[in-house]
Motif scaffolding. Structure first.
Motif, PDB file in Angstrom:
ATOM      1  N   PHE A  17     -38.970  50.410  -6.238  1.00  0.00           N
ATOM      2  CA  PHE A  17     -40.186  50.244  -7.031  1.00  0.00           C
ATOM      3  C   PHE A  17     -41.315  50.971  -6.320  1.00  0.00           C
ATOM      4  O   PHE A  17     -41.513  50.760  -5.128  1.00  0.00           O
ATOM      5  CB  PHE A  17     -40.549  48.760  -7.164  1.00  0.00           C
ATOM      6  CG  PHE A  17     -39.661  48.022  -8.109  1.00  0.00           C
ATOM      7  CD1 PHE A  17     -39.988  47.936  -9.447  1.00  0.00           C
ATOM      8  CD2 PHE A  17     -38.499  47.422  -7.661  1.00  0.00           C
ATOM      9  CE1 PHE A  17     -39.161  47.248 -10.333  1.00  0.00           C
ATOM     10  CE2 PHE A  17     -37.677  46.744  -8.541  1.00  0.00           C
ATOM     11  CZ  PHE A  17     -38.005  46.661  -9.872  1.00  0.00           C
ATOM     12  N   THR A  19     -44.786  50.888  -5.656  1.00  0.00           N
ATOM     13  CA  THR A  19     -45.941  50.002  -5.799  1.00  0.00           C
ATOM     14  C   THR A  19     -47.126  50.614  -5.080  1.00  0.00           C
ATOM     15  O   THR A  19     -46.986  51.581  -4.343  1.00  0.00           O
ATOM     16  CB  THR A  19     -45.659  48.620  -5.189  1.00  0.00           C
ATOM     17  OG1 THR A  19     -45.546  48.768  -3.780  1.00  0.00           O
ATOM     18  CG2 THR A  19     -44.377  48.030  -5.726  1.00  0.00           C
ATOM     19  N   LEU A  24     -40.915  50.003  -2.570  1.00  0.00           N
ATOM     20  CA  LEU A  24     -40.255  48.728  -2.329  1.00  0.00           C
ATOM     21  C   LEU A  24     -38.774  48.896  -2.672  1.00  0.00           C
ATOM     22  O   LEU A  24     -38.423  49.182  -3.814  1.00  0.00           O
ATOM     23  CB  LEU A  24     -40.916  47.675  -3.207  1.00  0.00           C
ATOM     24  CG  LEU A  24     -40.477  46.233  -3.098  1.00  0.00           C
ATOM     25  CD1 LEU A  24     -41.674  45.329  -3.375  1.00  0.00           C
ATOM     26  CD2 LEU A  24     -39.362  45.919  -4.058  1.00  0.00           C
ATOM     27  N   ALA A  26     -35.884  47.377  -3.596  1.00  0.00           N
ATOM     28  CA  ALA A  26     -35.401  46.081  -4.093  1.00  0.00           C
ATOM     29  C   ALA A  26     -33.879  45.998  -3.994  1.00  0.00           C
ATOM     30  O   ALA A  26     -33.322  44.938  -3.756  1.00  0.00           O
ATOM     31  CB  ALA A  26     -35.864  45.871  -5.527  1.00  0.00           C
ATOM     32  N   GLU A  45     -31.358  34.472  -1.826  1.00  0.00           N
ATOM     33  CA  GLU A  45     -32.562  33.698  -2.046  1.00  0.00           C
ATOM     34  C   GLU A  45     -33.505  34.467  -2.957  1.00  0.00           C
ATOM     35  O   GLU A  45     -33.267  35.616  -3.297  1.00  0.00           O
ATOM     36  CB  GLU A  45     -33.216  33.384  -0.701  1.00  0.00           C
ATOM     37  CG  GLU A  45     -32.361  32.431   0.118  1.00  0.00           C
ATOM     38  CD  GLU A  45     -33.008  32.102   1.445  1.00  0.00           C
ATOM     39  OE1 GLU A  45     -33.508  30.986   1.569  1.00  0.00           O
ATOM     40  OE2 GLU A  45     -33.034  32.959   2.337  1.00  0.00           O
ATOM     41  N   SER A  46     -34.587  33.798  -3.300  1.00  0.00           N
ATOM     42  CA  SER A  46     -35.562  34.385  -4.188  1.00  0.00           C
ATOM     43  C   SER A  46     -36.060  35.737  -3.652  1.00  0.00           C
ATOM     44  O   SER A  46     -36.400  35.844  -2.481  1.00  0.00           O
ATOM     45  CB  SER A  46     -36.712  33.390  -4.290  1.00  0.00           C
ATOM     46  OG  SER A  46     -37.737  33.940  -5.033  1.00  0.00           O
ATOM     47  N   GLY A  47     -36.078  36.733  -4.496  1.00  0.00           N
ATOM     48  CA  GLY A  47     -36.590  38.039  -4.097  1.00  0.00           C
ATOM     49  C   GLY A  47     -35.606  38.911  -3.349  1.00  0.00           C
ATOM     50  O   GLY A  47     -35.968  39.982  -2.872  1.00  0.00           O
ATOM     51  N   SER A  48     -34.347  38.474  -3.265  1.00  0.00           N
ATOM     52  CA  SER A  48     -33.397  39.274  -2.493  1.00  0.00           C
ATOM     53  C   SER A  48     -32.870  40.458  -3.296  1.00  0.00           C
ATOM     54  O   SER A  48     -32.173  41.306  -2.752  1.00  0.00           O
ATOM     55  CB  SER A  48     -32.239  38.400  -2.018  1.00  0.00           C
ATOM     56  OG  SER A  48     -31.627  37.776  -3.109  1.00  0.00           O
ATOM     57  N   GLY A  49     -33.174  40.523  -4.582  1.00  0.00           N
ATOM     58  CA  GLY A  49     -32.788  41.696  -5.357  1.00  0.00           C
ATOM     59  C   GLY A  49     -31.648  41.458  -6.327  1.00  0.00           C
ATOM     60  O   GLY A  49     -31.096  42.406  -6.874  1.00  0.00           O
ATOM     61  N   THR A  51     -31.598  39.991  -9.412  1.00  0.00           N
ATOM     62  CA  THR A  51     -31.903  40.350 -10.789  1.00  0.00           C
ATOM     63  C   THR A  51     -32.008  41.861 -10.948  1.00  0.00           C
ATOM     64  O   THR A  51     -31.484  42.434 -11.905  1.00  0.00           O
ATOM     65  CB  THR A  51     -33.227  39.686 -11.223  1.00  0.00           C
ATOM     66  OG1 THR A  51     -33.061  38.278 -11.144  1.00  0.00           O
ATOM     67  CG2 THR A  51     -33.605  40.079 -12.618  1.00  0.00           C
ATOM     68  N   VAL A  52     -32.671  42.497  -9.998  1.00  0.00           N
ATOM     69  CA  VAL A  52     -32.830  43.948 -10.093  1.00  0.00           C
ATOM     70  C   VAL A  52     -31.462  44.627 -10.042  1.00  0.00           C
ATOM     71  O   VAL A  52     -31.221  45.611 -10.746  1.00  0.00           O
ATOM     72  CB  VAL A  52     -33.773  44.466  -8.990  1.00  0.00           C
ATOM     73  CG1 VAL A  52     -33.851  45.969  -9.027  1.00  0.00           C
ATOM     74  CG2 VAL A  52     -35.159  43.866  -9.150  1.00  0.00           C
ATOM     75  N   PRO A  64     -42.553  50.512 -12.779  1.00  0.00           N
ATOM     76  CA  PRO A  64     -42.448  51.485 -11.694  1.00  0.00           C
ATOM     77  C   PRO A  64     -41.111  51.503 -10.981  1.00  0.00           C
ATOM     78  O   PRO A  64     -40.984  52.159  -9.951  1.00  0.00           O
ATOM     79  CB  PRO A  64     -43.543  51.003 -10.750  1.00  0.00           C
ATOM     80  CG  PRO A  64     -43.582  49.526 -10.946  1.00  0.00           C
ATOM     81  CD  PRO A  64     -43.299  49.317 -12.385  1.00  0.00           C
ATOM     82  N   GLU A 184     -28.585  33.641 -13.331  1.00  0.00           N
ATOM     83  CA  GLU A 184     -29.045  32.267 -13.162  1.00  0.00           C
ATOM     84  C   GLU A 184     -29.152  31.506 -14.484  1.00  0.00           C
ATOM     85  O   GLU A 184     -30.176  30.870 -14.752  1.00  0.00           O
ATOM     86  CB  GLU A 184     -30.429  32.234 -12.486  1.00  0.00           C
ATOM     87  CG  GLU A 184     -30.509  33.119 -11.273  1.00  0.00           C
ATOM     88  CD  GLU A 184     -31.146  32.434 -10.080  1.00  0.00           C
ATOM     89  OE1 GLU A 184     -31.117  31.192 -10.025  1.00  0.00           O
ATOM     90  OE2 GLU A 184     -31.637  33.132  -9.193  1.00  0.00           O
ATOM     91  N   LEU A 282     -40.354  42.621   1.301  1.00  0.00           N
ATOM     92  CA  LEU A 282     -39.528  43.822   1.219  1.00  0.00           C
ATOM     93  C   LEU A 282     -40.312  45.074   1.587  1.00  0.00           C
ATOM     94  O   LEU A 282     -39.739  46.114   1.864  1.00  0.00           O
ATOM     95  CB  LEU A 282     -38.990  43.984  -0.202  1.00  0.00           C
ATOM     96  CG  LEU A 282     -37.858  43.045  -0.597  1.00  0.00           C
ATOM     97  CD1 LEU A 282     -37.341  43.403  -1.968  1.00  0.00           C
ATOM     98  CD2 LEU A 282     -36.739  43.117   0.408  1.00  0.00           C
TER      99      LEU A 282
ATOM    100  N   ASP C   4     -42.699  37.619  -5.808  1.00  0.00           N
ATOM    101  CA  ASP C   4     -43.568  38.440  -4.994  1.00  0.00           C
ATOM    102  C   ASP C   4     -44.519  37.578  -4.172  1.00  0.00           C
ATOM    103  O   ASP C   4     -44.656  37.739  -2.979  1.00  0.00           O
ATOM    104  CB  ASP C   4     -44.398  39.336  -5.904  1.00  0.00           C
ATOM    105  CG  ASP C   4     -44.257  40.765  -5.472  1.00  0.00           C
ATOM    106  OD1 ASP C   4     -44.640  41.628  -6.243  1.00  0.00           O
ATOM    107  OD2 ASP C   4     -43.776  40.999  -4.359  1.00  0.00           O
TER     108      ASP C   4
END
Ligand SMILES: Nc1ncnc2c1ncn2[C@@H]1O[C@H](COP(=O)(O)OP(=O)(O)OP(=O)(O)O)[C@@H](O)[C@H]1O
Ligand SMILES: Nc1ncnc2c1ncn2[C@@H]1O[C@H](COP(=O)(O)OP(=O)(O)OP(=O)(O)O)[C@@H](O)[C@H]1O
Ligand code: SF4
Ligand SMILES: [Mg+2]
Ligand SMILES: [Mg+2]
Lengths: 330, 330, 301
Positions: A17, A19, A24, A26, A45-49, A51-52, A64, A184, A282, C4
């Motif tokens: 991404f 930014t 970033l 991901a 865990e949350s934000g580990s990538g 979904t991406v 982006p 999820e 990240l 985030d």
């Protein structure tokens, strides 16, 4: 398709991404495979990538974000760089996606039957309305919705959360996809409802032979459902292998830490094993192994990026100092 | 015997959705609309003894949070009494009642919404103790530093705003804020549900440390049976506003009596249950607006008999310290 | 968004910094802000920068009446925008007019904001019959056209700066009350308010220290829009002859003055004050639009 040929093979996938604060990463050099009928758990865990990763496979990453490298081989065909038309043809047909929020799939202003018939006819215009309706009703029945005939005439808001998720799953399954990516889908649901959905999904995969990628942060769900598991941390797969291997004999200190912090793994009332520190941003990862700053095994050498190794056939690992076998059993 | 620290007797809480003007006008024309009444909590009795951890488990909407808020004094019950060390709080003189209310604090679920985004951490923590004269203005900073260290935060961060902290750190700020008024009893409403597994373990350990060091008593609300099992001495299972089973933790997990408890325990995915055959409870959670008559669980219960459909089962002792509300017990 | 923020390191940009970057991302908004600043500065410093004090009768010469833009006076001064029928320099008149218009607009809106905000907060926080009562009044108030309410009030009260401010406040407080109540209802249910209650903090402290600051962003947006509409409404009323007294001409009055000469080709007497009014309102609205976009969490990525 030859037997045993994976339905999906992801090779060195990278999604970045752009930014304001920098690039970033991901998804960073992620590789895995899923065979027909196999259930792969993607935990992190949350934000580990997670979904991406799922979005990258089916070409749903919006700017982006961009897929910056690697291959997504779906039955041998590389989907990275495939035309939007081709991807749209695959989505909802050969590849289905189930989201945490079923309303991502469902249209709130259309009746369920309209949506299901549309989903069938979009990919096979030759099916007439009647045949499509029968297929839709069967699909609802298969995900355990009582009296599907009446339910077909309802609008999504007339269903409870668990029911809506079932309808979304039924739509995903309509065209008998070869690959299902579930992000999820039970996280927002109650224990007993989650149990029902896991039960249906398990049954469906067994019956249809579809490959399933189940994204979750809950190791216990993976334990109960999946054949193989990939553990993600900060955009990378740090460890993968069969569920029994990874959960019983974790090699990566992160996996071991995660398993250790599940309460049921600890004696009642005792202190839980915990991973110190917090998930890094990240944009601001430690050099080398991203887990280094929280890891009890870290050595100065970990400041170099650990390569992907195959310590045992069928497993991959990104760690210089794996947790010993004896330790994992203790 | 020691007086229970907190005691709820026959407490109910109803929420009414009153008809608005338009609906009332519609009623003149015979629309037949009625006020909708939710029995969020329906005649429950609860005693928590000093130093005890009581877990409260149930599915979404069963009234856990409502009960927790009643215990914490945020929400008045529609009926019933609430006693602190044997004295009904609403009969106490105002000053004493406030003292009692301060001794009961609450930890909230959402680490984002539970902190005022426009106050600095030091103000969040120090506001109440200064307002109530627990610390003098001059000792305020030292007091805040102490508390922050107590919950494992670096006091040098206290001039920052909540958004500059991670979820786990915010949870700690929330705990420090509650500790600042020197509570004896804490209601934790899903206090770790929003946190990542590895961070969740850190916060659970903190709760256990605080209990050991400060002798705190907890009402620990959670939908996660693993967490509750780990922390609690006693567990209360709630279904649609009523208690269906109360027992010592070990007892409950080894000899669940109520069919609902049994179903819950069977339905949860466990780390060591591989390729689990999920055996789901049938049916959906009924709407609390319109709960089934008799035993609320009967539409989903395998053992339901005629009597279950008409008569509400009482919570009866079935073994020392073990209570259950099911007609199967006679 | 949440993921985030969850992992946000303490170094990330502050909300203020992000707000500023977002705000200045639009060229139109910058233009609006520059224009608005200019207008406000002119209004504030009018007595010092205006070529003439248009209300000092000694400086006026009736002989200079209705001169077209660019004409020169006897005393050698150039009337860049012409003069009105009293021989006033239009440029000076507009500068002073802006002063009155902005003062009345901003002042009335600020007062309406305070009243509306308190009413809205009280309604949202206490609920029950207090809320019903306040919101019924708001509903009734909002169901009449603003101009009608103002006209009736002025007809009863008579003319004067204080009277028109009262009329504007009476028209506008309800908008603020409704906006604040909406936000406050959402904020009130958030756990930080419950936490404050659990800590046995007083109602007044909770309302003003915890609830109010979190209801401000939408208020700021509504405020910019309503300042513009207060200015416009005041101009309308003055144009109709019900607003400010002739001794305190605002832009609206200037426009009204020139109206009679519009058809006889002496356009400048009405035209230039009109342009000034339009410019001011457009600038405020540009700023307001951008504020709304930036402060609206639903539009934020
Ligand atoms: N549109 C975007 N712009 C910038 N960064 C993004 C965007 N979408 C995702 N990211 C970032 O990519 C990273 C991975 O996000 P992702 O949603 O895949 O996490 P996840 O593992 O699915 O987490 P969760 O369990 O919270 O769903 C995060 O750090 C996130 O902030
Ligand atoms: N302020 C309120 N007004 C109206 N109804 C309410 C209110 N608060 C709760 N309820 C209703 O009361 C019932 C119990 O809600 P409660 O929040 O206590 O459930 P819960 O067990 O905490 O659920 P969850 O696990 O989702 O948090 C629900 O049906 C809810 O809709
Ligand atoms: S009372 Fe009847 S319906 Fe309720 S749990 Fe017991 S057997 Fe089932
Ligand atoms: Mg995700
Ligand atoms: Mg709750």
């Amino acid at each position: 398709m030859r037997p045993n040929q994976p339905v999906l093979a992801v090779e060195s996938l990278r999604t970045h991404f752009d930014t304001r604060a920098g690039v970033l990463k991901a998804v960073d050099d992620v590789s895995f495979q899923v065979a027909p009928g196999q259930v792969l758990g993607l935990v992190g865990e949350s934000g580990s990538g997670k979904t991406v990763t799922g979005f990258s496979i089916i070409g749903l990453v919006d700017p982006p974000g961009r897929v910056a490298g690697g291959k997504v081989l779906f039955k041998g065909e590389d989907l990275v760089g495939a035309s939007e038309e081709r991807l749209r043809g695959l989505r909802g047909d050969r590849v289905a996606m189930i989201f945490q929020d079923p309303m991502m799939t469902l249209n709130p202003v259309l009746r369920v039957d309209t949506q299901m018939i549309e989903a069938i006819q979009a990919h096979d215009p030759k099916v007439d309305r009647k045949a499509a309706l029968i297929r839709a009703r069967d699909a609802l029945g298969r995900v355990g919705i009582p009296s599907p005939d009446e339910r077909l005439k309802a609008y999504p808001h007339q269903f409870s959360g668990g029911m809506r998720q079932r309808v979304a799953i039924a739509i995903a399954l309509l065209n008998k996809p070869d690959l299902i990516i579930a992000d999820e889908p039970t996280t927002a649901l109650d224990v007993t409802i989650q149990g029902q959905i896991l039960y249906e999904v398990q049954k469906l995969c067994r019956e249809t032979g579809a490959a399933l990628i189940w994204i979750t942060h809950d190791l216990s769900v993976v334990a109960g459902l999946a054949d193989a598991v990939c553990v993600m941390y900060a955009g990378r797969i740090v460890e993968s292998g069969s569920v029994d291997d990874v959960l019983d004999r974790p090699m990566h200190p992160y996996t071991a830490g995660l398993i250790g912090s599940v309460p049921s793994r600890n004696r009642r009332g005792s202190k839980l094993a915990q991973i110190p520190g917090m998930t890094p941003s990240l944009l601001n990862l430690p050099q080398g192994c991203a887990f280094r700053t929280r890891c009890s095994h870290a050595q100065p050498g970990c400041a170099v990026e650990p390569p992907i190794t195959q310590p045992v056939p069928g497993r991959t690992l990104r760690c210089f100092h794996p947790v010993g076998l004896a330790h994992a059993h203790a | 015997m020691l007086e229970p620290m907190i005691q709820l007797a026959n407490v109910s809480r109803r929420f009414a959705k009153r008809l608005d003007v338009a609906a009332r006008i519609a009623n003149w024309f015979g629309a037949g609309l009625k006020d909708e009444i939710v029995h969020a909590v329906d005649r429950v009795d609860l005693e928590v003894r000093q130093g005890e951890v009581v877990g409260l488990v149930g599915e979404s909407g069963c009234g856990k949070s409502t009960l927790g808020r009643i215990v914490a004094g945020i929400l008045p019950p529609s009926e019933g009494t609430r006693a602190w060390h044997g004295k009904a709080i609403d009969t106490l003189p105002a000053a004493e009642a406030r003292q009692a209310e301060l001794k009961i604090q609450m930890i909230f679920q959402d680490p984002f919404a539970s902190l005022n985004p426009r106050l600095r951490v030091t103000d969040i923590v120090a506001e109440a103790p200064v307002a109530h004269g627990i610390v003098k203005g001059s000792e305020r900073e030292a007091y805040v530093d102490d508390l922050l260290r107590r919950v494992g935060l670096d006091p040098s961060l206290k001039r920052r705003y909540p958004h500059q902290f991670s979820g786990g750190q915010r949870a700690r700020i929330g705990i420090a804020r509650a500790l600042a008024v020197k509570p004896e009893f804490m209601v934790c409403d899903e206090a770790v549900a929003a946190l990542d597994v590895s961070i969740q373990a850190q916060v659970l350990n903190l709760f256990m440390d605080l209990r050991a060091d400060l002798g705190l008593t907890y009402l620990f609300i959670s939908h996660d049976l693993g967490v509750v099992e780990h922390l609690s001495d006693r567990v209360v299972i709630m279904y649609l506003g009523r208690f269906v089973e109360i027992a010592a933790t070990e007892d409950l997990f080894q000899r669940p009596n109520h069919p609902y408890t049994q179903a819950l325990l069977r339905g949860i995915p466990r780390l060591d249950a591989r390729k689990q055959a999920f055996e789901p409870v049938q049916g959906e959670i009924p709407s609390p607006l319109n709960p089934p008559p008799g035993c609320h669980f009967h539409p989903r219960c395998k053992h339901a008999m005629e009597r279950c459909r008409v008569e509400q089962p009482d919570l009866k002792p079935i073994a020392p310290g073990h209570w259950s509300a099911c007609h199967l017990n006679g | 968004m949440t993921t985030d923020a969850l992992r946000a390191t303490p170094k990330v940009e502050t909300p203020l910094r992000r707000f500023l970057t977002d705000f200045f991302a639009s060229k139109l908004a910058i233009a609006g802000l520059v224009g608005l600043t200019l207008v406000v500065l002119i209004a504030i410093f009018a007595p010092w920068i205006a070529p003439q004090n248009p209300y000092d009768l000694r400086q006026l010469d009736i002989m200079d009446g209705r001169l077209p833009p660019g004409s020169k006076s006897f005393s050698g001064m150039t009337y860049w925008l012409g003069t009105d029928d009293q021989g006033r320099d239009m440029l000076s008149g507009i500068m002073y007019g802006l002063r009155t218009s902005l003062a009345v607009g901003f002042g009335a809106s600020l007062l309406a904001l305070m009243i509306g905000m308190s009413a809205g907060l009280i309604a949202a926080y206490f609920g029950g019959w207090v809320e019903s009562l306040i919101m019924r009044i708001v509903d009734i108030q909002l169901s009449f056209p603003a101009i009608l309410v103002a006209l009736i009030l002025l007809a009863v009260l008579g003319q004067g700066v204080d009277k028109i401010v009262i009329a504007l406040v009476a028209v506008q407080w309800a908008y603020y009350a409704r906006t604040v109540r909406g936000t406050a209802l959402v904020e009130r249910r958030k756990e930080y308010i419950e936490a404050a209650r659990c800590l046995a903090l007083g109602d007044r402290r909770i309302v003003f220290k915890h609830l109010l600051p979190n209801c401000l962003p939408p208020l700021i947006v509504v405020n910019t829009v309503l300042v513009a509409s207060a200015i416009a409404l005041e101009a309308t009323l003055s144009f109709l002859g019900l607003g400010l007294p002739v001794t305190k001409p605002s832009l609206g009055l200037l426009i009204a003055n020139g109206f009679a000469y519009l058809l006889s080709g002496k356009y400048w007497i009405s035209f230039f004050p009109g342009v000034a009014l339009l410019f001011t309102i457009v600038c405020i609205n540009l700023v307001g639009d951008q504020l709304r976009d930036v402060l609206n969490p639903r539009l934020q990525k």
